[in-house]
Design an enzyme around this catalytic site. Structure first.
Site, short mmCIF file in Angstrom:
data_model
loop_
_atom_site.label_atom_id
_atom_site.label_comp_id
_atom_site.label_asym_id
_atom_site.label_seq_id
_atom_site.Cartn_x
_atom_site.Cartn_y
_atom_site.Cartn_z
N THR A 208 0.80 -1.23 0.00
CA THR A 208 0.00 0.00 0.00
C THR A 208 0.83 1.27 0.00
O THR A 208 1.87 1.32 0.66
CB THR A 208 -0.82 0.02 1.31
N ARG B 233 -13.18 -9.05 0.58
CA ARG B 233 -12.35 -8.62 1.72
C ARG B 233 -11.94 -7.14 1.56
O ARG B 233 -11.51 -6.71 0.51
CB ARG B 233 -11.10 -9.50 1.79
N VAL B 234 -12.10 -6.40 2.64
CA VAL B 234 -11.68 -5.00 2.68
C VAL B 234 -10.65 -4.88 3.81
O VAL B 234 -10.83 -5.47 4.88
CB VAL B 234 -12.89 -4.07 2.94
N GLY B 235 -9.59 -4.14 3.57
CA GLY B 235 -8.54 -4.01 4.59
C GLY B 235 -8.67 -2.74 5.41
O GLY B 235 -9.74 -2.11 5.49
N THR C 39 0.69 0.29 6.63
CA THR C 39 0.80 -0.66 5.53
C THR C 39 0.97 -2.05 6.15
O THR C 39 1.33 -2.18 7.31
CB THR C 39 1.99 -0.30 4.63
N GLY C 40 0.69 -3.06 5.35
CA GLY C 40 0.83 -4.41 5.86
C GLY C 40 -0.51 -5.08 6.06
O GLY C 40 -1.51 -4.68 5.46
N GLY D 184 -3.77 -5.68 6.98
CA GLY D 184 -4.79 -4.77 7.46
C GLY D 184 -5.57 -5.30 8.65
O GLY D 184 -6.02 -4.52 9.50
C1 SD4 Z 1 -4.56 -4.18 3.38
N1 SD4 Z 1 -2.97 -2.71 4.45
O1 SD4 Z 1 -5.42 -4.28 2.52
C2 SD4 Z 1 -3.60 -3.04 3.22
C3 SD4 Z 1 -2.74 -3.35 2.11
C4 SD4 Z 1 -1.44 -3.76 2.41
O2 SD4 Z 1 0.81 -3.12 2.62
O3 SD4 Z 1 -1.22 -4.88 2.44
N2 SD4 Z 1 -0.52 -2.88 2.58
O4 SD4 Z 1 -4.43 -4.92 4.32
#
Ligand code: SD4
Length: 331
Positions: free
Chosen positions: A193, A221-223, A244-245, A247
């Protein structure tokens, strides 16, 4: 550009006028001194696609654009890049092969807008901005978000590129349709992200966050990225944070809001990000094999970051330099 001394004078003056008669209240004091000479305008964003995004955001502010223009225009760069596999066009699809996008934006006036589970639109951040500015709502999802985008002149595009389609078909063969295989030993893959925070010459802040989400996620799926307070939060009195990471870990701890609230209590951006990661370690047992990274900027233009696993880095554009910095990690 304002230097540190002039800017601090400016915000202390601003702090003084907010005092109520008879109430002694001091500005939050950072727990750690910044490790660089802070200056504004400044832009910070996640991962290496942050370098061109920061560049654009800075160009917009220097050209007289607002800080909201800057964050929107900045993150549109990776959104429009077909070679970027984690944002907008060319984003990694869900496990059924659909690219579904999440984005949010927040301005210095506290207003916010977001879209989630949006398909066929290259620039979800611009739809999120319209939600913020043209509707009484904060978040539009799926078909409704698409309808709103089309009504406002956005065009539909195929977001799945030949390259992402090929990778997805390979993944389907190897993964047996199980999104969990992503998470086991590749914490820094399958999500990248862009979260971006900017501060203009007046010390006003905005933030934007946009993503195709976790690669090969379940359909629907929504983050955290479109959830105000989870993937992004800006309070123009205190500062901003974005994540980020994975979610799910960020949503279970309302990470970006937590970082801003910790800064409100006096933590430096660095310390606040660290404590938000420690909260995840304490509260969410599945943290060990997953990645989360936070970045933050406070009202003084000081910045910081922290992540769970080694491997997260971010781009900082400040003092006429736009550079990558490796984040410290918990593990
Ligand atoms: C999510 N945080 O959808 C977002 C995208 C992601 O590095 O993976 N960001 O979980």
């Amino acid at each position: 550009m304002l230097n540190r001394r002039k800017f601090l004078e400016k915000i202390s003056a601003a702090g003084a006028v907010t005092l109520l008669p008879g109430i002694v209240k001091s500005m939050p004091v950072p727990a750690e001194a910044p490790d660089h000479d802070v200056a504004i305008p400044a832009v910070i964003s996640t991962w290496s696609h942050g370098i061109p995004a920061n560049e654009k955001a800075m160009e917009v502010m220097r050209g007289g654009g607002s800080v909201v223009d800057a964050v929107e225009q900045g993150v549109r760069i990776p959104e429009g890049d077909p070679d970027n596999r984690s944002v907008g066009l060319g984003g990694t699809p869900d496990r059924d092969g659909h690219v579904t996008l999440d984005a949010s934006i927040m301005g210095s006036d506290g207003n916010a807008g977001a879209v989630c589970f949006l398909e066929h639109i290259i620039h979800p951040i611009s739809v999120a901005r319209l939600v913020m500015e043209k509707t009484p709502h904060v978040l539009l999802a799926g078909e409704g978000a698409l309808q709103f985008a089309l009504e406002n002149g956005f065009e539909e595009h195929k977001l799945l590129t030949p390259e992402t389609e090929k990778s997805w078909k390979e993944w389907v063969k190897e993964s047996n349709y199980n999104p969990e295989v992503n998470w086991e030993d590749k914490p820094n893959e399958f999500h990248d992200t862009i979260g971006l925070l900017a501060m203009d010459e007046n010390g006003d802040m905005a933030g934007a966050c946009t993503t195709s989400g976790l690669g090969y996620k379940m359909r629907g799926r929504v983050g955290d990225s479109p959830i105000i307070g989870a993937g992004l939060f800006v309070d123009n009195e205190i500062g901003g944070a974005t994540a980020t990471g994975m979610g799910e870990l960020v949503m279970k701890t309302l990470g970006s809001f937590l970082v801003v609230e910790l800064m409100r209590q006096g933590r430096s951006p660095q310390q606040a990000c660290k404590e938000a990661v420690e909260r995840i370690v304490k509260k969410v047992p599945e943290n060990k094999i997953r990645q989360v990274g936070f970045i933050a900027m406070n009202k003084k233009g000081e910045t910081g970051a922290f992540c769970l696993q080694p491997g997260f880095n971010y781009a900082l554009h400040q003092n006429d330099e736009n550079k990558m910095i490796e984040s410290k990690s918990y593990y």
